[in-house]
Write a protein that holds these residues in place. Sequence first.
Motif, PDB file in Angstrom:
ATOM      1  N   UNK A 137      -8.794  -1.050  -7.683  1.00  0.00           N
ATOM      2  CA  UNK A 137     -10.182  -0.628  -7.906  1.00  0.00           C
ATOM      3  C   UNK A 137     -10.273   0.885  -8.091  1.00  0.00           C
ATOM      4  N   UNK A 138      -9.477   1.633  -7.316  1.00  0.00           N
ATOM      5  CA  UNK A 138      -9.542   3.088  -7.361  1.00  0.00           C
ATOM      6  C   UNK A 138      -9.068   3.647  -8.704  1.00  0.00           C
ATOM      7  N   UNK A 139      -7.947   3.127  -9.208  1.00  0.00           N
ATOM      8  CA  UNK A 139      -7.361   3.676 -10.427  1.00  0.00           C
ATOM      9  C   UNK A 139      -7.667   2.855 -11.679  1.00  0.00           C
ATOM     10  N   UNK A 140      -8.081   1.616 -11.517  1.00  0.00           N
ATOM     11  CA  UNK A 140      -8.354   0.779 -12.673  1.00  0.00           C
ATOM     12  C   UNK A 140      -7.098   0.308 -13.373  1.00  0.00           C
ATOM     13  N   UNK A 141      -5.981   0.294 -12.676  1.00  0.00           N
ATOM     14  CA  UNK A 141      -4.704  -0.149 -13.236  1.00  0.00           C
ATOM     15  C   UNK A 141      -4.210  -1.366 -12.471  1.00  0.00           C
ATOM     16  N   UNK A 142      -3.416  -2.188 -13.127  1.00  0.00           N
ATOM     17  CA  UNK A 142      -2.890  -3.389 -12.489  1.00  0.00           C
ATOM     18  C   UNK A 142      -1.544  -3.133 -11.826  1.00  0.00           C
ATOM     19  N   UNK A 143      -0.714  -2.291 -12.464  1.00  0.00           N
ATOM     20  CA  UNK A 143       0.623  -2.049 -11.925  1.00  0.00           C
ATOM     21  C   UNK A 143       1.085  -0.648 -12.277  1.00  0.00           C
ATOM     22  N   UNK A 144       2.063  -0.169 -11.516  1.00  0.00           N
ATOM     23  CA  UNK A 144       2.686   1.127 -11.747  1.00  0.00           C
ATOM     24  C   UNK A 144       4.170   1.019 -11.438  1.00  0.00           C
ATOM     25  N   UNK A 145       4.939   1.963 -11.967  1.00  0.00           N
ATOM     26  CA  UNK A 145       6.364   2.007 -11.674  1.00  0.00           C
ATOM     27  C   UNK A 145       6.552   2.502 -10.237  1.00  0.00           C
ATOM     28  N   UNK A 146       7.404   1.813  -9.492  1.00  0.00           N
ATOM     29  CA  UNK A 146       7.672   2.186  -8.100  1.00  0.00           C
ATOM     30  C   UNK A 146       8.469   3.479  -8.059  1.00  0.00           C
ATOM     31  N   UNK A 147       8.187   4.294  -7.039  1.00  0.00           N
ATOM     32  CA  UNK A 147       8.895   5.551  -6.840  1.00  0.00           C
ATOM     33  C   UNK A 147       9.334   5.679  -5.403  1.00  0.00           C
ATOM     34  N   UNK A 148      10.335   6.519  -5.189  1.00  0.00           N
ATOM     35  CA  UNK A 148      10.822   6.788  -3.846  1.00  0.00           C
ATOM     36  C   UNK A 148       9.697   7.408  -3.019  1.00  0.00           C
ATOM     37  N   UNK A 149       9.483   6.889  -1.816  1.00  0.00           N
ATOM     38  CA  UNK A 149       8.440   7.397  -0.941  1.00  0.00           C
ATOM     39  C   UNK A 149       7.176   6.558  -0.936  1.00  0.00           C
ATOM     40  N   UNK A 150       7.017   5.646  -1.893  1.00  0.00           N
ATOM     41  CA  UNK A 150       5.842   4.774  -1.914  1.00  0.00           C
ATOM     42  C   UNK A 150       5.897   3.779  -0.764  1.00  0.00           C
ATOM     43  N   UNK A 151       4.733   3.427  -0.256  1.00  0.00           N
ATOM     44  CA  UNK A 151       4.634   2.398   0.774  1.00  0.00           C
ATOM     45  C   UNK A 151       4.353   1.076   0.071  1.00  0.00           C
ATOM     46  N   UNK A 152       5.179   0.066   0.331  1.00  0.00           N
ATOM     47  CA  UNK A 152       5.040  -1.220  -0.341  1.00  0.00           C
ATOM     48  C   UNK A 152       5.003  -2.349   0.685  1.00  0.00           C
ATOM     49  N   UNK A 153       4.422  -3.471   0.266  1.00  0.00           N
ATOM     50  CA  UNK A 153       4.413  -4.686   1.071  1.00  0.00           C
ATOM     51  C   UNK A 153       5.244  -5.730   0.348  1.00  0.00           C
ATOM     52  N   UNK A 154       6.132  -6.387   1.068  1.00  0.00           N
ATOM     53  CA  UNK A 154       6.974  -7.432   0.485  1.00  0.00           C
ATOM     54  C   UNK A 154       6.153  -8.711   0.444  1.00  0.00           C
ATOM     55  N   UNK A 155       6.051  -9.320  -0.721  1.00  0.00           N
ATOM     56  CA  UNK A 155       5.217 -10.505  -0.909  1.00  0.00           C
ATOM     57  C   UNK A 155       6.015 -11.815  -0.819  1.00  0.00           C
ATOM     58  N   UNK A 156       7.290 -11.759  -1.121  1.00  0.00           N
ATOM     59  CA  UNK A 156       8.117 -12.974  -1.121  1.00  0.00           C
ATOM     60  C   UNK A 156       9.478 -12.680  -0.515  1.00  0.00           C
ATOM     61  N   UNK A 157      10.117 -13.720  -0.055  1.00  0.00           N
ATOM     62  CA  UNK A 157      11.484 -13.596   0.414  1.00  0.00           C
ATOM     63  C   UNK A 157      11.600 -13.488   1.924  1.00  0.00           C
ATOM     64  N   UNK A 158      12.768 -13.093   2.350  1.00  0.00           N
ATOM     65  CA  UNK A 158      13.122 -13.037   3.765  1.00  0.00           C
ATOM     66  C   UNK A 158      12.239 -12.068   4.550  1.00  0.00           C
TER      67      UNK A 158
END
Length: 128
Positions: free
Chosen positions: A39-60
């Motif tokens: 909502x803030x940026x109006x984008x669906x996806x971005x390239x991941x970079x070192x230092x970003x905080x991410x949530x794992x959606x699938x897997x172990x």
Amino acid sequence: MAKKPSSKSPRKQRRFLRKSSIHEHKKLLRCRLDEFLREEYGLRSLVARKGDLVRVMRGQFRDTEGKIVRIDYTKALVYLDNASTTKADGKEVQIPIHPSNLMLVKLELDDDRRAIIEKKILEIAESE
């Protein structure tokens, strides 16, 4: 410009990744954005970079959040600080995760990234 058809064969998909150049792998490192960032940026996806905080959606490591420690451009994989396992000799080893299984929660913003985001927003606005 017509889009080149891609194969569904896993063998050909792996060959494409192996034969393509490293700068083309950056497109494969795109992660979808959290709904608030979307909502803030109006984008669906971005390239991941070192230092970003991410949530794992699938897997172990599903539903765990962690910072990106390292990105392997040759294999198009991401390493997180929380996603690790212990080997038989007691060593801690980080497990690689494919970017399609991740969601960006918080971005590491610097001047270059702000410029990239602004450029993408302008491109979207011009196309509409």
